[in-house]
Scaffold this motif. Sequence first.
Motif, short mmCIF file in Angstrom:
data_model
loop_
_atom_site.label_atom_id
_atom_site.label_comp_id
_atom_site.label_asym_id
_atom_site.label_seq_id
_atom_site.Cartn_x
_atom_site.Cartn_y
_atom_site.Cartn_z
N ARG A 182 4.58 -7.02 -6.02
CA ARG A 182 3.91 -6.99 -4.76
C ARG A 182 2.04 -5.87 -4.76
NH1 ARG A 182 7.29 -3.60 -2.80
NH2 ARG A 182 8.16 -4.68 -1.14
N ILE A 183 1.40 -6.75 -4.69
CA ILE A 183 -0.16 -5.96 -5.28
C ILE A 183 -0.86 -5.35 -3.39
CG2 ILE A 183 -2.30 -7.03 -5.79
CD1 ILE A 183 -0.73 -8.87 -7.16
N THR A 184 -0.99 -4.58 -3.40
CA THR A 184 -1.72 -3.89 -2.46
C THR A 184 -3.31 -3.27 -2.69
OG1 THR A 184 0.30 -2.79 -1.39
CG2 THR A 184 -1.79 -1.84 -1.09
N ARG A 185 -4.28 -3.98 -2.19
CA ARG A 185 -5.46 -4.17 -2.30
C ARG A 185 -5.93 -2.15 -2.03
NH1 ARG A 185 -7.95 -10.33 -0.33
NH2 ARG A 185 -7.89 -8.36 1.37
N ALA A 186 -7.07 -2.23 -2.45
CA ALA A 186 -7.48 -0.96 -2.12
C ALA A 186 -8.14 -1.04 -0.61
CB ALA A 186 -8.82 -0.93 -1.78
N VAL B 10 -4.81 -4.55 2.19
CA VAL B 10 -3.80 -5.56 2.70
C VAL B 10 -2.89 -5.95 2.05
CG1 VAL B 10 -4.02 -8.08 3.12
CG2 VAL B 10 -5.54 -6.63 3.73
N ALA B 11 -1.89 -5.86 1.96
CA ALA B 11 -0.64 -6.34 0.57
C ALA B 11 0.16 -7.50 0.39
CB ALA B 11 0.44 -5.21 1.14
N PHE B 12 0.18 -8.08 -0.65
CA PHE B 12 0.52 -9.71 -0.97
C PHE B 12 1.88 -9.61 -1.22
CE2 PHE B 12 -4.37 -9.51 -0.25
CZ PHE B 12 -4.53 -10.97 0.47
N GLY B 13 2.43 -10.94 -1.75
CA GLY B 13 3.35 -10.51 -2.32
C GLY B 13 3.52 -11.94 -3.26
N ASP C 220 12.20 -6.03 1.24
CA ASP C 220 11.14 -4.71 1.34
C ASP C 220 9.88 -4.98 2.88
OD1 ASP C 220 12.69 -2.57 0.46
OD2 ASP C 220 11.42 -2.95 -1.20
N GLY C 221 10.49 -6.24 3.38
CA GLY C 221 8.96 -5.80 4.65
C GLY C 221 8.03 -7.32 4.13
#
Length: 294
Positions: free
Chosen positions: A24-28, A31-34, A45-46
């Motif tokens: 799970r990567i959340t940018r500054a 915006v979150a990406f899986g 977890d959504g």
Amino acid sequence: MKTIAPALQTHLDSGTTTLAWCWRITRADGVAFGFTDHDRVLMFDGTDFEPESGLTASEIRSGADLSVDAQDATGALRSDRITEADILDGRWDNAEVELWRVNWANPAQRILMRRGAIGQIRRGRHAFVAEIRSMSHIVGQTVGRNFQASCDAALGDARCGVDLEDPAYQGTGTVIDRLRDRAFTAAGLGGFAPGWFRFGTLTWTSGPNAGRRAEVLAHDPSDGIAVLTLLEAPIRPIGSDDGFTIRAGCDKRIATCSAKFGDVVNFRGFPHIPGQDTILRYAAQDGSHDGGVL
């Protein structure tokens, strides 16, 4: 030490596992990406962890000291979610990363292996390799104030106190013509002195770079036309009639703080701190090296 849920432990002890990696990567920008190296979409977890990116991981490089643990993640630039333009634009820089080990047959059985941040990103023609650093990389960052002659506050922040929304420190302009990939002529800034926006920031308000911000390296007006040079070329070419907002810059010297902003009371440097030339001084008969107060 990690605590493994009983159901996942039973699965691991079975000898035949169905495990996958999920990121799970959340940018500054929030915006979150899986992503997953499994061949199907996994959900928990959504977040939908999609396989289309082709994201795969290397072994985890780990040490017993305070060195930064790291792992490489490789992905394809063909993905609609990870584009070359976004990588070049810095949107993925220092993004927060969670690495999960998941039973893809039952995603409720999972464990968070590590947290970290995106470090160096290397790009090729068709793919990218992103370094995932452990949280120990924070130990290497500077914490607290720097004792230096120049100011260590960011212009316009709470420590500085300068209001950059004041019309004296802010202007709007339009690109007339592009000179080079990071230099152009602009209209609308005729009322500002030469160098007023040097070291300042420019935010594009229209055109292909709208919403992006850049640092200004030079500001040279001539006959009412401003010539602006950016520190780095925008990801997308600058075009005629592109609009922007530009804010004044500061070279961090106390003389500039006084003359340009009238803000010496908030100057966050130490202008009278001895420099390296003091260390190199030697005794002489000219009267300036007599051991007296500097």
